[in-house]
Design an enzyme around this catalytic site. Structure first.
Site, PDB file in Angstrom:
ATOM      1  N   HIS A 249       5.735 -64.946  14.862  1.00 36.95           N
ATOM      2  CA  HIS A 249       5.922 -63.620  15.485  1.00 36.95           C
ATOM      3  C   HIS A 249       5.961 -62.510  14.443  1.00 36.95           C
ATOM      4  CE1 HIS A 249      10.384 -63.031  14.894  1.00 36.95           C
ATOM      5  NE2 HIS A 249      10.454 -64.337  15.008  1.00 36.95           N
TER       6      HIS A 249
ATOM      7  N   ASP B 177      12.462 -63.133   8.916  1.00 37.43           N
ATOM      8  CA  ASP B 177      12.282 -63.591  10.290  1.00 37.43           C
ATOM      9  C   ASP B 177      11.431 -62.548  11.000  1.00 37.43           C
ATOM     10  OD1 ASP B 177      14.654 -64.336  13.021  1.00 37.43           O
ATOM     11  OD2 ASP B 177      12.486 -64.532  12.877  1.00 37.43           O
TER      12      ASP B 177
ATOM     13  N   GLU C 227       9.010 -61.478  20.145  1.00 39.13           N
ATOM     14  CA  GLU C 227       9.766 -62.728  20.181  1.00 39.13           C
ATOM     15  C   GLU C 227      11.258 -62.423  20.243  1.00 39.13           C
ATOM     16  OE1 GLU C 227      11.948 -64.021  17.851  1.00 39.13           O
ATOM     17  OE2 GLU C 227      12.120 -66.096  18.558  1.00 39.13           O
ATOM     18  N   GLU C 228      11.685 -61.413  19.503  1.00 40.75           N
ATOM     19  CA  GLU C 228      13.121 -61.155  19.352  1.00 40.75           C
ATOM     20  C   GLU C 228      13.760 -60.602  20.617  1.00 40.75           C
ATOM     21  OE1 GLU C 228      14.810 -62.215  16.962  1.00 40.75           O
ATOM     22  OE2 GLU C 228      13.591 -62.249  15.148  1.00 40.75           O
TER      23      GLU C 228
ATOM     24  N   HIS D 179      18.392 -61.646  10.187  1.00 43.63           N
ATOM     25  CA  HIS D 179      18.872 -60.536  11.016  1.00 43.63           C
ATOM     26  C   HIS D 179      19.845 -59.638  10.265  1.00 43.63           C
ATOM     27  CE1 HIS D 179      17.568 -62.341  15.153  1.00 43.63           C
ATOM     28  NE2 HIS D 179      16.707 -62.610  14.201  1.00 43.63           N
TER      29      HIS D 179
END
Lengths: 360, 370
Positions: A69, A179, A207-208, A318
Site C-alpha cells: 500500500h 509502513d 489500506e490504513e 505509525h
C-alpha cells in the site's frame, strides 16, 4: 553496503520523501510509476487510485498478484480557527501521545507547522498526567488569522510529520511512512526482474483506513494467488515481554499465519516457509495478532483468492520515525522473488498444494 | 520592520547547533563566530560562558561607590544551553536509558528524533514499548521518562563502545520558516535570545559606547542559572539584563498567561526587576519606536536575572524576552520581528547608558531609583 541493498535503500528513501496520506497517494504513485516506466509491460491507475503494473501478460501458468500500500497514516485539516490555528483529525491509527510538540507539513505544498504543546511550566500536576486528545491540539503555521491561513491551506489538506529518511549505521535506517513504503520498495524491485509467469504488482490506496484499495484491485486483476508485502511492528525493545515478542529486527521477513483480518491458507504459509528454507533466506513468524492486512480483503474477493502476507519487521510504525534493518528489507525482497520464481517455474505447484480450484 | 535574511540564517544556525546544558560547545561556537567581528574581544571562562566584550570609548570610571579603577559596565546574558537528556545506561539490545536535563516535558518526547553525542554523533528515536503491550489505562497517561529509551538502531557492542553514560542527547529537527515571518524549530529557548544578543552587537557596531558592554552566552541556565552566577561574579557588571524567551499566547495559553507573538519584546516587571532598569527599558523603547509588551514576572523570573540580581553585593537587573509558543517542546515558534526588535531594544538601551546613570541606580538610596 552491497550495491543491491543500497539501491533498495535509495528507493525506500525516495518513496519516504513523497507525501501520501490515505486518499492522497498521488505523489507516491507518480514516483513509483517513474521507477517502473519501461521496466514493466503496462502501468495503469484504476478508479480508486490503485497503480497496477503488469509484467509477463499472457505467460502460461498462474497469474500472481503482489501488493503493497502506498498510503500512510497522518491527519486531515478539519477546521481553521479565527486566529489562524488548524484543527485536525487522525487518518489511520495514531497514538495521541506522540503528537504534541512535533513539526508537521500541511497540504500538497508541504507548508511547515508545529503541533503546539502547552508549556509544562503552566501545567498543574493532574494536567501533566493527562494525554491531550488530538481534537484538543492545534497546528501553528504562522498565520495570524483564518483568512491568512486560507490563502495557503484548506480544510481537507493532509498533515504529515515533518520527517524523511536517515541512515543510522550498522545497516539500520529510520524514516517516516516505512509502513508501507518498505513494502512498496520491495514490490518495485521485485517488478524489475522477469519471471516465468504473469506478475501483477498493485500499489494500493487507502489500506490504513480499512484495507479499502486491495479488494477492488484484486477483483479487477483476478489473480490465482496474491501476496501482500507489508511491514509489521517489531517489539524487540525494552518493556515488551520476550515471550510475547512479535517480531525482531534482523531475524528476516515475518510470515503471517494469522492477523486481525486474515487467516491465510495453511498451504500458502507452508509454501512461503519452504521457499525461504530452500533458498537459505532467514525468516521468522509474525507472532502478534494485532493489526490486519489486505490479504484478508483479497481472500474475500470474487470467489475467494488465496492470499498471504510477508512483512518487513519495523519498530515504531505509525510514528514520525520508524526503524528497520536493511538486511530484513533485502531478505523480504529475496523471499518475494524466490516465491514468484518458484510459482512460475514449478508447473502444477499450486494445484498440488490445493491452492487452486479442483475436483473434490 | 524589515527582518534581515542574515538574522533568519543566524537563528537557523543557532537552532541547528546542539547545546545541552553542560555541553554547550556547538551552540556557543555559532555565537562566538557571529560575535567576534562585532566586538573587541571574546573570552571563554572555566565553566564555558562565552563573553563578547565591547569596550567603552573612554575609560568609564565612576566616582561613586564603584572601586577606584573599576569600569562601569552592562552585562547582557543570553543562555546558550537547551534542555534534553543525558545517557544513564546502555541496556540489553543497545537501547539507551536517559534522564532529563532541564524541564523536559515528557508529554512531548515520545517518537521524537534525537541526536546522541557519544564518541561520534548518532541519530536516534525516543521510543517506548509498543501500544499493543500497554493497557488502556497506560495509554491515557504520558509515558513516564523512566520507561522511555533512545534507539540508535546500533548493535549493543557498538553502543557500549561509542556511547558512554553521560553522553548528551538533544532533540533533532530542521528549523522551518512559517508564514508571516514566524519561525519554527528546536531550541528556540533560548537560541532566539542568543540571536537577539548578536543582533544587539550588530546594531552597536561602529557606534561608541559610554560604558563597557559584556554580551555573554551563558551556560547551564536551565539547571539554575549556574553560568550566570559565575560570570556575573567575575565580570562585576554595574547592571545586568537577561535576554530569554517567555510564553506567547496560543491555544491553551490565555491572555493572562502569555504575551502576544509579534507584539515585540516582553519587558518584565516584578520584585527581581530593578524599577529604574525597567523604567529605562520602556523609555528607550518609546523613544526609538520599538513596540514592546509588559510582563509581570513573579518570584525569581526563571531567567539568568535571578542570579545576576544577587551577585556579590547585588546588581540591578532586568529581563527582556522574546515571545515563544510551545516552550520546552521539541519544536517551538517565534516571530523573527520579535527577535530583531529585542536585539534593537538591547542595543539602544546599551547605547544610551552613561556611567552616571549606572552609579545612581547602584546607590539604592538615591532619590527616585527605588
Amino acid at each position: 553496503m552491497p550495491p543491491a541493498v543500497s539501491e533498495l535503500a535509495e528507493t525506500l528513501a525516495a518513496l519516504c520523501g513523497e507525501p501520501g496520506l490515505s486518499g492522497r497517494e498521488e505523489p507516491v504513485r507518480r514516483r513509483v510509476a517513474g521507477l517502473l516506466a519501461g521496466r514493466v509491460d503496462s502501468l495503469r491507475t484504476d478508479a480508486l487510485g490503485n497503480l497496477i503494473a503488469v509484467k509477463g501478460a499472457g505467460k502460461p501458468g498462474p497469474r500472481l498478484m503482489l501488493s503493497a500500500h502506498m498510503d500512510e497514516v497522518g491527519f486531515l485539516v478539519s477546521g481553521i480557527d479565527a486566529e489562524g490555528y488548524l484543527r485536525f483529525v487522525k487518518v489511520g491509527g495514531l497514538d495521541d501521545r506522540i503528537l504534541p510538540g512535533k513539526q508537521v507539513r500541511v497540504g500538497a505544498q508541504g507548508i511547515p507547522g508545529v503541533i503546539l504543546a502547552r508549556p509544562p511550566h503552566l501545567q498543574k500536576r493532574e494536567e501533566k498526567e493527562r494525554v491531550v486528545p488530538a481534537t484538543d491540539l492545534r497546528i501553528d503555521i504562522g498565520a495570524r488569522s483564518r483568512e491568512q491561513a486560507e490563502r495557503h491551506v484548506a480544510v481537507g489538506d493532509s498533515v504529515l510529520f515533518d520527517a524523511g529518511f536517515a541512515e543510522l549505521g550498522a545497516g539500520r535506517v529510520a524514516g517516516r511512512a516505512f509502513d508501507d513504503r518498505a513494502g512498496c520498495a520491495v514490490l518495485v524491485h521485485t517488478l524489475l526482474e522477469t519471471y516465468p509467469c504473469e506478475v501483477v504488482g498493485v500499489f494500493t490506496v487507502q489500506e490504513e483506513v480499512g484495507l479499502r484499495g486491495a479488494g477492488p484491485a484484486a477483483y479487477a486483476v483476478d489473480p490465482q494467488l496474491a501476496l501482500v508485502l507489508e511491514v509489521t511492528g517489531a517489539s524487540d525493545v525494552p518493556g515488551a515481554s520476550p515471550e510475547a515478542e512479535a517480531t525482531a529486527l534482523g531475524a528476516g521477513p515475518a510470515i503471517t499465519f494469522i492477523d486481525r483480518a486474515t487467516l491465510p491458507p495453511a498451504a500458502l504459509v507452508e509454501l512461503l516457509v519452504d521457499t525461504a528454507q530452500r533458498a537459505g533466506i532467514p525468516w521468522q513468524w509474525r507472532k502478534t495478532v494485532a493489526g490486519g492486512t489486505e490479504a484478508g480483503r483479497i481472500l474475500q474477493t470474487r470467489a475467494g483468492i488465496p492470499a498471504g502476507t510477508v512483512s518487513v519487521p519495523c519498530r515504531y510504525i505509525h510514528s514520525p520515525w520508524a526503524v528497520l534493518d536493511l538486511a530484513d528489507l533485502a531478505n523480504t525482497l529475496a523471499l518475494t522473488r524466490a516465491f514468484v520464481e518458484r510459482v512460475g517455474r514449478e508447473a502444477g505447484l499450486l494445484e498440488e498444494r490445493g491452492l487452486l480450484q479442483r475436483q473434490g | 520592520m524589515v527582518v534581515t535574511e542574515e538574522l533568519a540564517e543566524l537563528l537557523a544556525a543557532l537552532c541547528r547547533a546542539p547545546g545541552l546544558s553542560g555541553r554547550e560547545e556547538p551552540a556557543r561556537q555559532v555565537f562566538l563566530d557571529a560575535a567576534r567581528p562585532l566586538c573587541d574581544a571574546v573570552q571563554l571562562d572555566p565553566l564555558g560562558n562565552a563573553v563578547a566584550w565591547r569596550r567603552a570609548a573612554e575609560p568609564p570610571t565612576g566616582a561613586g561607590t564603584a572601586a577606584a579603577g573599576a569600569r562601569e559596565s552592562l552585562l547582557i546574558a543570553a543562555h546558550a544551553d537547551e534542555i534534553g537528556f543525558l545517557v544513564t545506561a546502555v541496556e540489553k539490545g543497545g537501547f539507551l536509558r536517559v534522564r532529563p536535563v532541564g524541564g523536559v516535558d515528557p508529554k512531548t518526547v515520545l517518537g521524537q528524533a534525537v541526536l546522541v553525542h557519544g564518541r561520534a554523533r548518532f541519530r536516534g528515536v525516543i521510543g517506548a514499548k509498543p501500544p499493543h503491550f500497554t493497557t488502556e489505562a497506560e495509554r491515557e497517561k504520558p509515558v513516564p521518562v523512566e520507561e522511555l529509551f533512545v534507539d540508535t538502531g546500533l548493535p549493543e557492542e557498538q553502543v557500549r563502545e561509542a556511547i558512554p553514560p553521560g553522553s548528551a542527547v538533544t532533540f533533532a529537527g530542521e528549523p522551518r520558516a512559517l508564514l508571516d515571518g514566524r519561525f519554527a524549530g528546536r531550541s528556540l529557548d533560548n537560541r532566539a535570545g542568543v540571536a537577539a544578543a548578536v543582533e544587539c552587537l550588530r546594531r552597536l557596531a561602529g557606534r561608541p559606547l559610554a560604558v563597557d558592554l559584556y554580551v555573554v552566552a551563558t551556560v547551564q541556565e536551565e539547571l539554575g542559572f549556574r553560568g550566570a552566577t559565575a560570570v556575573t561574579y567575575r565580570l562585576r557588571p554595574s547592571a545586568g539584563l537577561a535576554v530569554d524567551v517567555t510564553f506567547a499566547r496560543q491555544p491553551g495559553v490565555s491572555e493572562a498567561e502569555g504575551v502576544e507573538l509579534g507584539g515585540g519584546p516582553a519587558v518584565a516587571v516584578g520584585p527581581v526587576i530593578h524599577p529604574a532598569v525597567y523604567r529605562r527599558l520602556v523609555e528607550v523603547a518609546g523613544a526609538v519606536g520599538i513596540p514592546y509588551q509588559v510582563e509581570a514576572a513573579p518570584r525569581h523570573t526563571g531567567t539568568d536575572a535571578a542570579a545576576i540580581q544577587i551577585s556579590r553585593a547585588g546588581v540591578p537587573a532586568g529581563v527582556v524576552s522574546v515571545p515563544m509558543r510551545s516552550m520546552h517542546a521539541p519544536a517551538g515558534v517565534v516571530a523573527l520581528a520579535d527577535v530583531e526588535a529585542t536585539g534593537r531594544l538591547l542595543a539602544e538601551f546599551a547605547a544610551g547608558l552613561t556611567p552616571g546613570w549606572l552609579e545612581e541606580v547602584r546607590d539604592g538610596g538615591a532619590a527616585g531609583s527605588l
